[in-house]
Write a protein that holds these residues in place. Structure first.
Motif, PDB file in Angstrom:
ATOM      1  N   ARG B 137      41.268  51.040  41.851  1.00  0.00           N
ATOM      2  CA  ARG B 137      40.657  50.054  42.302  1.00  0.00           C
ATOM      3  C   ARG B 137      39.290  49.344  41.470  1.00  0.00           C
ATOM      4  O   ARG B 137      39.290  47.635  40.806  1.00  0.00           O
ATOM      5  N   ALA B 141      39.013  46.167  39.182  1.00  0.00           N
ATOM      6  CA  ALA B 141      38.289  44.263  39.715  1.00  0.00           C
ATOM      7  C   ALA B 141      38.606  43.069  38.705  1.00  0.00           C
ATOM      8  O   ALA B 141      38.802  44.091  37.245  1.00  0.00           O
ATOM      9  N   TYR B 142      37.948  42.415  39.132  1.00  0.00           N
ATOM     10  CA  TYR B 142      38.333  41.056  38.679  1.00  0.00           C
ATOM     11  C   TYR B 142      36.950  41.382  37.331  1.00  0.00           C
ATOM     12  O   TYR B 142      37.000  40.863  35.732  1.00  0.00           O
ATOM     13  N   ASN B 161      43.139  38.250  37.746  1.00  0.00           N
ATOM     14  CA  ASN B 161      42.278  38.481  38.376  1.00  0.00           C
ATOM     15  C   ASN B 161      43.528  39.211  39.477  1.00  0.00           C
ATOM     16  O   ASN B 161      45.008  39.236  40.525  1.00  0.00           O
ATOM     17  N   MET B 163      44.194  42.000  41.503  1.00  0.00           N
ATOM     18  CA  MET B 163      44.650  42.075  43.366  1.00  0.00           C
ATOM     19  C   MET B 163      45.235  41.148  43.947  1.00  0.00           C
ATOM     20  O   MET B 163      45.365  41.423  44.802  1.00  0.00           O
ATOM     21  N   ASN B 164      44.818  40.200  43.348  1.00  0.00           N
ATOM     22  CA  ASN B 164      44.598  38.647  44.145  1.00  0.00           C
ATOM     23  C   ASN B 164      46.361  38.225  43.930  1.00  0.00           C
ATOM     24  O   ASN B 164      46.587  36.570  43.627  1.00  0.00           O
ATOM     25  N   PRO B 253      48.517  41.862  48.113  1.00  0.00           N
ATOM     26  CA  PRO B 253      47.960  39.846  48.539  1.00  0.00           C
ATOM     27  C   PRO B 253      49.527  40.014  49.249  1.00  0.00           C
ATOM     28  O   PRO B 253      50.378  40.276  48.792  1.00  0.00           O
ATOM     29  N   ASN B 255      51.470  40.761  51.952  1.00  0.00           N
ATOM     30  CA  ASN B 255      52.271  42.443  51.284  1.00  0.00           C
ATOM     31  C   ASN B 255      53.263  42.764  50.705  1.00  0.00           C
ATOM     32  O   ASN B 255      54.290  42.738  50.583  1.00  0.00           O
TER      33      ASN B 255
END
Lengths: 419, 303
Positions: B137, B141-142, B161, B163-164, B253, B255
């Motif tokens: 993670r 990261a960004y 981005n 994780m988003n 993001p 679900n």
């Protein structure tokens, strides 16, 4: 060899048995909570105070890895029908109370007639009231605050007083201006979390649920207004979304945001940035415009103490009188930053003294804010609704239609309710 | 047969019977433990999957298969099912092929420091699930390490981005899974390769077979049983994926990366508890594993 092995086994068994804390009526109090520097530290102070008067009472404070682990233990004990493995006094998240009391009522002692609940903040104690009965003794307040870097505001021509008692319209206006002049966004938030929207929603006494317990997402005007504020903040660049908690805290320590907006426990993180001492100021949160019951006060997080049934209830209640003691709150404040939801605590000297980091007596102010937080309808399905709303919010930010997404969220929660 | 003989055979077992009995007695403790701790809970889980109600007051639902019906209308479950199968279809083949390539590279006789390479590739699967998830993670990261590398190599013009973004989050999970499990599968292949006689390769080389032909014509056919085992284990592991979904992306993001096991956990312990439904979904995973394993055995095992 065989004998030695079997002795070893018996010994191991005996040790594991003796280290288990049984909640039987044995004149000994066991307490479960989490966070060594916060809840555990507070309970150790309460223990010391109580044992000064009652030296013969044995009290054990057990540190758990987190509130989730405690809930899992409670679920296991309740489904097994054996509460003797639980502690006498257990700390739960405020948001979990409705869910746990509704599903595992046999675990919780009804404290309504056993404990004096006057002088606790109304908005706070509403979380642990189910059907008019109290099941939790309020501990730390989750009163929402907004804190800003006064030095950055000053560069843009504002003071901390400009941020107090304002509306979201004004806050966004100031945010855009500050962004233009300093390049910094006003706030940061964790992407995929609906905390912000829920805090704003609660500030007008509204909830994701109706009085009758049904879910209230798709036709909820206050919710739409709250979502709209959040979307505007993101789109205007007044709020920057980050992906994890570490990054969120990082935005403050890296000085890449002007302020923060959260439950007052966030101040513990802010105040740990000692190199920024004296550069921060605190205000109440902005209020919604054109919505019924809008206020500048809300809450997020916090937890309360419950007493397990079938334990030393009288002893536990007697011990918990510490939580109606101004001196207790005064003593734990400097080390834990745990802010009381017991209103008279604001008279304590540590509360009334000017806080060196913030430059004002912020702790007394927060208790003051807490008294104004409107009580809201809570529900056993709080987490279902919170997660569904978070999904909707993420999709809306990515361009989906508000009404359609809220209807989806409503369906998701109604689906969970119809089991 | 005389009466005397009959009486004796009743009292005394034959040697064969005695040995059989001894065998059964030795098997008994382990079998009883497996029945009590593994089979009984499975049967019990199936019974619970037919029930509804509050955790401490479960009752049989009407109709009995109500939870199974309900599942087909659950948008979050269907999303988690799609996610899990995306991981399965993309990650397992890539991982097994990579493991096979690494194994055949490290099986060469002339390679030096073999031990170090093998240890390095195997090491990831000895790390704790939670800690490696958290490290990934941070990497993705960004403003993390991966974006910094990609930016410096001028492969991207602005940070991704990860994780988003629905695809980004899934990609990170797949990369993490490949990193962690390739070495584990490689060890199986390596040990199986060592039992292949080296003279077969020598003979093939004399006949003019290149490295690729050797891999596809000799190594892979001889490794078939092991490949089958690793395929079944990986399928099983991926269908039960939990730690990465919880710790790396937290299902997000919206679900987009949640797995079935993560959703089951949420239904039991995070949101308002629904034990019957959670048991039902666990049972559905069991059925998926059983069906996929059966197909793989049918396809892979031609004996």
């Amino acid at each position: 060899m065989k004998k030695f092995l079997s002795m070893l086994l018996i010994l191991a068994l005996a040790i594991s048995m003796s280290s288990m804390a049984f909640a039987a009526e044995d004149g000994k109090l066991t307490i479960w909570c989490w966070d060594v520097n916060f809840n555990v530290a507070a309970m150790e102070v309460a223990k010391k105070m109580y044992q000064e008067e009652h030296p013969d009472v044995e009290i054990e404070v057990v540190n758990s890895t987190g509130s989730g682990d405690i809930e899992t233990s409670v679920v296991q004990a309740a489904t097994a029908g054996d509460l003797s493995t639980l502690a006498d006094i257990i700390l739960y998240q405020d948001n979990s109370y409705q869910k746990l009391v509704a599903n595992y009522p046999e675990v919780f002692t009804d404290l309504t007639d056993l404990y004096d609940f006057t002088d606790f903040a109304e908005g706070k104690s509403s979380f642990s009231i189910v059907d008019g009965h109290h099941y939790g003794i309020p501990f730390d307040a989750g009163t929402a605050v907004a804190a800003y870097r006064t030095d950055v505001l000053e560069q843009a021509g504002y003071t901390i007083d400009d941020m107090n008692d304002i509306t979201w319209d004004r806050a966004i206006e100031i945010g855009k201006d500050v962004k233009e002049k300093t390049g910094l966004p006003l706030f940061s938030a964790q992407a995929g979390s609906s905390d912000w929207t829920v805090i704003i929603l609660k500030s007008c006494g509204a909830s994701m649920f109706n009085e009758d317990g049904s879910v209230n997402l798709k036709d909820n005007d206050q919710l739409k207004a709250a979502l709209d504020v959040y979307l505007t903040l993101v789109r205007e660049g007044v709020l920057v979304e980050v992906n994890s908690w570490d990054e969120y805290i990082g935005t403050m320590s890296n000085e890449s945001v002007v302020g923060t907006f959260n439950g007052c426990w966030i101040l513990a993180s802010v105040m740990s940035l000692t190199d920024q001492a004296g550069k921060w100021g605190m205000a109440n949160i902005p209020s919604l415009v054109g919505v019924d019951g809008a206020t500048n006060y809300s809450s997020n997080g916090g937890s309360s103490w419950a007493i397990t049934q079938g334990t030393d209830i009288d002893l536990a209640v007697d011990f918990m009188q510490a939580y109606r003691n101004v001196d207790f709150y005064n003593e734990i404040l400097p080390t834990t930053s745990a802010i009381a939801s017991y209103n008279p605590a604001k008279e304590g000297s540590n509360y009334t003294d000017v806080n060196e980091f913030m430059g004002t007596p912020v702790f007394a102010d927060i208790i003051e804010y807490g008294e104004h937080v409107p009580p809201v309808v809570s529900s056993p399905y709080y987490y279902d609704a919170r997660d569904a709303l978070a999904t909707a919010q993420t999709n809306i930010l990515n361009g989906a239609d508000i009404q359609a997404e809220l209807e989806n969220a409503q369906n998701t929660v109604e689906f969970a309710m119809d089991f | 047969m005389t009466n005397q003989e009959k009486g004796q055979s009743k009292r005394h077992l034959t040697l064969q019977q005695k040995q059989n009995l001894t065998g059964w007695i030795f098997l008994l403790p382990a079998s009883l433990l497996i029945i009590w701790m593994s089979f009984y809970p499975m049967v019990r889980a199936f019974v619970v999957s037919l029930m509804r109600g509050k955790p401490t007051a479960l009752e049989f639902s009407d109709p009995l298969w109500r939870n199974y019906q309900r599942m087909t209308m659950d948008t979050v479950f269907i999303q988690s099912l799609k996610n899990t199968f995306t991981y399965l279809i993309i990650q397992v083949p890539i991982m097994l092929v990579l493991a096979l390539i690494f194994a055949s590279l490290l099986n060469r006789k002339d390679i030096r420091f073999k031990g170090i390479f093998r240890t390095c590739i195997f090491l990831p699967c000895a790390t704790a699930l939670v800690s490696y998830s958290i490290i990934f993670r941070t990497l993705f990261a960004y403003d993390g390490f991966v974006n910094a590398i990609l930016l410096n190599l001028r492969l991207i013009s602005e940070p991704i981005n990860w994780m988003n973004d629905p695809t980004g989050a899934k990609t990170v999970i797949i990369i993490a899974l490949i990193w962690r499990w390739t070495g584990y599968n490689m060890v199986f292949y390596l040990s199986a390769m060592q039992s292949i006689d080296y003279s077969i390769y020598e003979a093939a080389r004399i006949d003019g077979a290149g490295p690729l032909t050797q891999l596809t014509k000799i190594t892979m056919p001889l490794l078939k049983p092991v490949i089958l085992v690793t395929a079944i284990m990986s399928t099983n592991g991926t269908l039960q994926l939990y730690d990465e979904s919880v710790n790396l992306t937290n299902g997000g993001p919206a679900n987009a990366s949640i797995t079935m096991s993560h959703y089951i956990y949420n239904t039991t312990f995070v949101t308002s508890p629904n034990f019957g439904y959670a048991a039902e979904m666990s049972f559905v995973i069991l059925m998926f594993v059983a069906i996929l394993s059966a197909i793989q055995m049918k396809v892979g095992d031609k004996r």
